[in-house]
Design a protein around this motif. Structure first.
Motif, PDB file in Angstrom:
ATOM      1  N   SER A 330     -82.564  21.788  -7.928  1.00  0.00           N
ATOM      2  CA  SER A 330     -82.110  21.239  -6.638  1.00  0.00           C
ATOM      3  C   SER A 330     -81.497  22.364  -5.818  1.00  0.00           C
ATOM      4  CB  SER A 330     -81.073  20.133  -6.848  1.00  0.00           C
ATOM      5  OG  SER A 330     -79.886  20.649  -7.443  1.00  0.00           O
ATOM      6  N   GLN A 331     -81.415  22.149  -4.503  1.00  0.00           N
ATOM      7  CA  GLN A 331     -80.714  23.072  -3.626  1.00  0.00           C
ATOM      8  C   GLN A 331     -80.167  22.298  -2.444  1.00  0.00           C
ATOM      9  OE1 GLN A 331     -83.335  26.060  -1.868  1.00  0.00           O
ATOM     10  NE2 GLN A 331     -85.113  24.805  -2.393  1.00  0.00           N
ATOM     11  N   GLU A 332     -79.053  22.747  -1.923  1.00  0.00           N
ATOM     12  CA  GLU A 332     -78.425  22.067  -0.788  1.00  0.00           C
ATOM     13  C   GLU A 332     -77.628  23.071   0.022  1.00  0.00           C
ATOM     14  OE1 GLU A 332     -74.659  19.773  -2.069  1.00  0.00           O
ATOM     15  OE2 GLU A 332     -75.915  19.791  -3.882  1.00  0.00           O
ATOM     16  N   GLN A 333     -77.318  22.681   1.234  1.00  0.00           N
ATOM     17  CA  GLN A 333     -76.567  23.540   2.139  1.00  0.00           C
ATOM     18  C   GLN A 333     -75.383  22.776   2.688  1.00  0.00           C
ATOM     19  OE1 GLN A 333     -78.564  26.537   4.788  1.00  0.00           O
ATOM     20  NE2 GLN A 333     -77.811  25.205   6.413  1.00  0.00           N
ATOM     21  N   GLY A 334     -74.236  23.467   2.833  1.00  0.00           N
ATOM     22  CA  GLY A 334     -73.030  22.846   3.348  1.00  0.00           C
ATOM     23  C   GLY A 334     -72.470  23.608   4.528  1.00  0.00           C
ATOM     24  N   ASP A 335     -71.514  22.976   5.202  1.00  0.00           N
ATOM     25  CA  ASP A 335     -70.880  23.536   6.394  1.00  0.00           C
ATOM     26  C   ASP A 335     -69.527  24.129   6.010  1.00  0.00           C
ATOM     27  OD1 ASP A 335     -69.045  23.492   8.769  1.00  0.00           O
ATOM     28  OD2 ASP A 335     -70.878  22.825   9.773  1.00  0.00           O
ATOM     29  N   LEU A 336     -69.342  25.422   6.236  1.00  0.00           N
ATOM     30  CA  LEU A 336     -68.099  26.074   5.847  1.00  0.00           C
ATOM     31  C   LEU A 336     -66.894  25.519   6.602  1.00  0.00           C
ATOM     32  CD1 LEU A 336     -69.225  29.809   5.552  1.00  0.00           C
ATOM     33  CD2 LEU A 336     -68.355  28.361   3.708  1.00  0.00           C
ATOM     34  N   LYS A 337     -67.039  25.273   7.901  1.00  0.00           N
ATOM     35  CA  LYS A 337     -65.917  24.743   8.675  1.00  0.00           C
ATOM     36  C   LYS A 337     -65.520  23.354   8.188  1.00  0.00           C
ATOM     37  CE  LYS A 337     -66.619  27.318  12.984  1.00  0.00           C
ATOM     38  NZ  LYS A 337     -66.910  27.228  14.450  1.00  0.00           N
ATOM     39  N   ALA A 338     -66.519  22.530   7.889  1.00  0.00           N
ATOM     40  CA  ALA A 338     -66.224  21.182   7.394  1.00  0.00           C
ATOM     41  C   ALA A 338     -65.528  21.239   6.040  1.00  0.00           C
ATOM     42  CB  ALA A 338     -67.516  20.373   7.305  1.00  0.00           C
ATOM     43  N   LEU A 339     -65.968  22.138   5.169  1.00  0.00           N
ATOM     44  CA  LEU A 339     -65.348  22.291   3.859  1.00  0.00           C
ATOM     45  C   LEU A 339     -63.894  22.708   3.998  1.00  0.00           C
ATOM     46  CD1 LEU A 339     -66.053  22.431   0.712  1.00  0.00           C
ATOM     47  CD2 LEU A 339     -66.154  24.910   1.084  1.00  0.00           C
ATOM     48  N   ARG A 340     -63.642  23.688   4.864  1.00  0.00           N
ATOM     49  CA  ARG A 340     -62.273  24.180   5.042  1.00  0.00           C
ATOM     50  C   ARG A 340     -61.388  23.143   5.712  1.00  0.00           C
ATOM     51  NH1 ARG A 340     -64.889  29.905   7.075  1.00  0.00           N
ATOM     52  NH2 ARG A 340     -65.411  30.661   4.970  1.00  0.00           N
ATOM     53  N   ARG A 341     -61.959  22.384   6.647  1.00  0.00           N
ATOM     54  CA  ARG A 341     -61.174  21.338   7.313  1.00  0.00           C
ATOM     55  C   ARG A 341     -60.805  20.235   6.329  1.00  0.00           C
ATOM     56  NH1 ARG A 341     -64.357  20.666  11.114  1.00  0.00           N
ATOM     57  NH2 ARG A 341     -65.568  18.888  10.338  1.00  0.00           N
ATOM     58  N   LEU A 342     -61.753  19.851   5.484  1.00  0.00           N
ATOM     59  CA  LEU A 342     -61.478  18.810   4.491  1.00  0.00           C
ATOM     60  C   LEU A 342     -60.399  19.270   3.529  1.00  0.00           C
ATOM     61  CD1 LEU A 342     -62.235  16.075   3.219  1.00  0.00           C
ATOM     62  CD2 LEU A 342     -63.987  17.289   1.897  1.00  0.00           C
ATOM     63  N   ARG A 343     -60.462  20.512   3.130  1.00  0.00           N
ATOM     64  CA  ARG A 343     -59.444  21.035   2.226  1.00  0.00           C
ATOM     65  C   ARG A 343     -58.051  21.012   2.864  1.00  0.00           C
ATOM     66  NH1 ARG A 343     -57.705  26.767   1.481  1.00  0.00           N
ATOM     67  NH2 ARG A 343     -55.933  26.612   0.061  1.00  0.00           N
ATOM     68  N   SER A 344     -57.950  21.333   4.161  1.00  0.00           N
ATOM     69  CA  SER A 344     -56.646  21.369   4.826  1.00  0.00           C
ATOM     70  C   SER A 344     -56.115  19.974   5.145  1.00  0.00           C
ATOM     71  CB  SER A 344     -56.735  22.197   6.115  1.00  0.00           C
ATOM     72  OG  SER A 344     -57.600  21.572   7.055  1.00  0.00           O
ATOM     73  N   GLU A 345     -57.008  18.999   5.305  1.00  0.00           N
ATOM     74  CA  GLU A 345     -56.585  17.647   5.703  1.00  0.00           C
ATOM     75  C   GLU A 345     -56.448  16.687   4.529  1.00  0.00           C
ATOM     76  OE1 GLU A 345     -59.544  16.450   8.491  1.00  0.00           O
ATOM     77  OE2 GLU A 345     -58.821  17.770  10.105  1.00  0.00           O
ATOM     78  N   ASN A 346     -57.086  16.963   3.421  1.00  0.00           N
ATOM     79  CA  ASN A 346     -57.113  16.030   2.291  1.00  0.00           C
ATOM     80  C   ASN A 346     -56.486  16.722   1.076  1.00  0.00           C
ATOM     81  OD1 ASN A 346     -57.871  14.499  -0.003  1.00  0.00           O
ATOM     82  ND2 ASN A 346     -59.621  13.643   1.087  1.00  0.00           N
ATOM     83  N   CYS A 347     -55.251  16.355   0.741  1.00  0.00           N
ATOM     84  CA  CYS A 347     -54.546  17.035  -0.343  1.00  0.00           C
ATOM     85  C   CYS A 347     -55.176  16.737  -1.706  1.00  0.00           C
ATOM     86  CB  CYS A 347     -53.072  16.649  -0.351  1.00  0.00           C
ATOM     87  SG  CYS A 347     -52.748  14.866  -0.487  1.00  0.00           S
ATOM     88  N   HIS A 348     -55.854  15.601  -1.843  1.00  0.00           N
ATOM     89  CA  HIS A 348     -56.521  15.294  -3.108  1.00  0.00           C
ATOM     90  C   HIS A 348     -57.738  16.198  -3.305  1.00  0.00           C
ATOM     91  CE1 HIS A 348     -53.835  11.944  -2.966  1.00  0.00           C
ATOM     92  NE2 HIS A 348     -54.440  11.420  -1.909  1.00  0.00           N
ATOM     93  N   PHE A 349     -58.474  16.431  -2.227  1.00  0.00           N
ATOM     94  CA  PHE A 349     -59.591  17.366  -2.302  1.00  0.00           C
ATOM     95  C   PHE A 349     -59.080  18.780  -2.544  1.00  0.00           C
ATOM     96  CE2 PHE A 349     -62.585  20.274  -0.123  1.00  0.00           C
ATOM     97  CZ  PHE A 349     -63.707  20.043  -0.903  1.00  0.00           C
ATOM     98  N   ASP A 350     -57.951  19.120  -1.942  1.00  0.00           N
ATOM     99  CA  ASP A 350     -57.345  20.431  -2.170  1.00  0.00           C
ATOM    100  C   ASP A 350     -57.020  20.619  -3.653  1.00  0.00           C
ATOM    101  OD1 ASP A 350     -55.798  22.905  -1.052  1.00  0.00           O
ATOM    102  OD2 ASP A 350     -54.374  21.867  -2.361  1.00  0.00           O
ATOM    103  N   ALA A 351     -56.475  19.569  -4.287  1.00  0.00           N
ATOM    104  CA  ALA A 351     -56.187  19.641  -5.722  1.00  0.00           C
ATOM    105  C   ALA A 351     -57.480  19.797  -6.513  1.00  0.00           C
ATOM    106  CB  ALA A 351     -55.434  18.390  -6.166  1.00  0.00           C
ATOM    107  N   TRP A 352     -58.511  19.043  -6.139  1.00  0.00           N
ATOM    108  CA  TRP A 352     -59.793  19.114  -6.840  1.00  0.00           C
ATOM    109  C   TRP A 352     -60.400  20.507  -6.748  1.00  0.00           C
ATOM    110  CZ3 TRP A 352     -64.951  19.779  -5.214  1.00  0.00           C
ATOM    111  CH2 TRP A 352     -65.935  19.380  -6.132  1.00  0.00           C
ATOM    112  N   MET A 353     -60.201  21.164  -5.613  1.00  0.00           N
ATOM    113  CA  MET A 353     -60.765  22.498  -5.424  1.00  0.00           C
ATOM    114  C   MET A 353     -60.082  23.551  -6.296  1.00  0.00           C
ATOM    115  SD  MET A 353     -63.427  22.610  -3.481  1.00  0.00           S
ATOM    116  CE  MET A 353     -63.525  24.342  -3.032  1.00  0.00           C
ATOM    117  N   ARG A 354     -58.961  23.202  -6.937  1.00  0.00           N
ATOM    118  CA  ARG A 354     -58.343  24.109  -7.900  1.00  0.00           C
ATOM    119  C   ARG A 354     -59.116  24.139  -9.218  1.00  0.00           C
ATOM    120  NH1 ARG A 354     -53.412  26.094  -6.347  1.00  0.00           N
ATOM    121  NH2 ARG A 354     -52.399  25.032  -4.601  1.00  0.00           N
ATOM    122  N   PHE A 355     -60.121  23.264  -9.330  1.00  0.00           N
ATOM    123  CA  PHE A 355     -60.997  23.253 -10.500  1.00  0.00           C
ATOM    124  C   PHE A 355     -62.431  23.614 -10.156  1.00  0.00           C
ATOM    125  CE2 PHE A 355     -64.203  20.940 -12.942  1.00  0.00           C
ATOM    126  CZ  PHE A 355     -63.943  21.392 -14.234  1.00  0.00           C
TER     127      PHE A 355
END
Length: 410
Positions: A330-355
């Motif tokens: 499989s292959q997929e593409q993501g949006d860097l700005k959307a990823l960074r915005r989600l990380r800054s706005e969603n503390c649960h996603f921020d915690a998940w990104m520590r893994f």
């Protein structure tokens, strides 16, 4: 690693250490020391995995992702664990306590057994693509060995066969040896192991059995050979992993020179240095995108094409060949700005990104695509709806973000 691998490696280490120390003054004390060192090394070799009791500190899946292989898998926190284990053995085992008071050799044996058990656990867990952060809090980064499958029959045979052949009761010895061969045989028939891999495992089992039989009850030859086999296997896997990464990196750069290859998570096939599953991460800061790919690499495609890798792990129906020895699942593409915005706005996603090492994100969920799916789904999946009404969580460990390179603009 699986706890069977941890157990047989630790028991073999305890037995080898016992045979390497000067004997006690009589056979009774020698027997007590033998049992004490085996049990101490075995317990130390599994003790860090008691961190599973900490997973309720966070809701699923964060509790498991952030607390398993957490603080108990660090050099710093191994020290209080070792002291606790030594104290429990001393307080709860009167015969061992008396021996420890009388024998400097027994005290040294206990120290070496516990230290070796903890060291083996951390080193073996480092070998696969799940990762550990052993030097926290000095260094909070995850470290990934990317070289050994998380359920590795080579360790079962290398250590388990020698231990089985040391059992005095003949019927039990034969039963254990048969089980050690029977389990890989079952996995071979189910498509997880190749028949050449099973043949090599069987040959290794035969050699170890013969050597241990000739060494006798107190000999060390079989145990030493067990560790030689294990170390040679790890060395071969390390070289093969590097070769697979080199092949994959060359392909990814040639396929899209504008992207930067950030990471390649390699997962070995069991007892097979030729076939490797991968999950890669690339970024293109100028375009504001990142790319994730999953697939398989054969480092010797003229000998074992990717389609010939063990079918239960190779997902042959999904393979899309893209280069010699490389196929994509499989292959997929993501949006860097959307990823960074989600990380800054969603503390649960921020915690998940520590893994998360290979984070696949959509509107409903985030998943680390290193891990194969099951009928219940990928165990790393964070469903945003499950956390929609939750406040930010305490007890989130301060592990470094594996994908800090995606979260931070260059």
């Amino acid at each position: 690693m699986d706890n069977l691998s941890h157990s047989v490696a630790s028991l073999a280490a305890g037995a080898l250490l016992h045979r390497s120390l000067p004997p006690e003054s009589d056979s009774q004390k020698q027997g007590i020391r033998h049992r004490m060192m085996l049990i101490a090394c075995w317990l130390a070799g599994n003790f860090p995995d008691l961190d599973l009791v900490l997973t309720p500190l966070l809701p699923a899946p964060l509790g498991y992702l952030l607390h398993h292989r957490g603080h108990t898998h660090t050099v710093l926190y191994a020290l209080p664990q070792a002291l606790l284990l030594a104290a429990l053995l001393y307080l709860l085992w009167p015969a061992a306590r008396r021996l420890l008071k009388q024998s400097a050799s027994a005290r040294l044996g206990l120290l070496l057994s516990i230290a070796t058990g903890f060291a083996l656990h951390l080193m073996m867990d480092y070998l696969n693509s799940y990762g550990i952060h052993p030097f926290y809090p000095v260094d909070a980064r995850w470290l990934y060995g990317d070289m050994v499958f998380i359920l590795e029959p080579v360790f079962w045979i290398a250590f388990g066969m020698t231990l089985a052949w040391m059992v005095r009761l003949r019927a039990l010895k034969i039963l254990l040896a048969a089980l050690l061969i029977g389990v890989p045989l079952y996995f071979t028939t189910r498509g997880f192991l190749s028949w050449p891999s099973f043949a090599v495992l069987s040959g290794m089992a035969l050699v170890l059995g013969v050597v241990q039989q000739r060494c006798g009850e107190r000999g060390r030859g079989g145990l030493l050979l067990s560790f030689v086999f294990a170390l040679v296997f790890v060395g071969v896997q390390h070289q093969a992993s590097q070769r697979s990464k080199d092949m994959l990196a060359a392909h990814l750069r040639a396929a899209d020179p504008a992207t930067r290859v950030l990471d390649m998570s390699m997962s070995a096939f069991p007892a097979n240095p030729l076939c490797w599953a991968f999950a890669s991460v690339e970024s293109n800061e100028a375009a504001g995108t990142y790319a994730l790919k999953r697939g398989i690499v054969s480092i010797a495609p003229e000998l074992v094409p990717v389609a010939a890798c063990p079918v239960a792990l190779a997902d042959t129906a999904a393979q899309q060949p893209v280069a010699t020895g490389i196929a994509l699942f499989s292959q997929e593409q993501g949006d860097l700005k959307a990823l960074r915005r989600l990380r800054s706005e969603n503390c649960h996603f921020d915690a998940w990104m520590r893994f998360a090492r290979v984070p696949s994100v959509n509107a409903e969920q985030a998943t680390d695509i290193r891990f194969a799916t099951s009928p219940r789904g990928n165990f790393s999946t964070l469903r945003f709806a499950d956390f929609a009404n939750r406040a930010c969580l305490p007890n989130v460990p301060a592990w470094a973000y594996p994908r800090h390179d995606l979260l931070t603009p260059r």
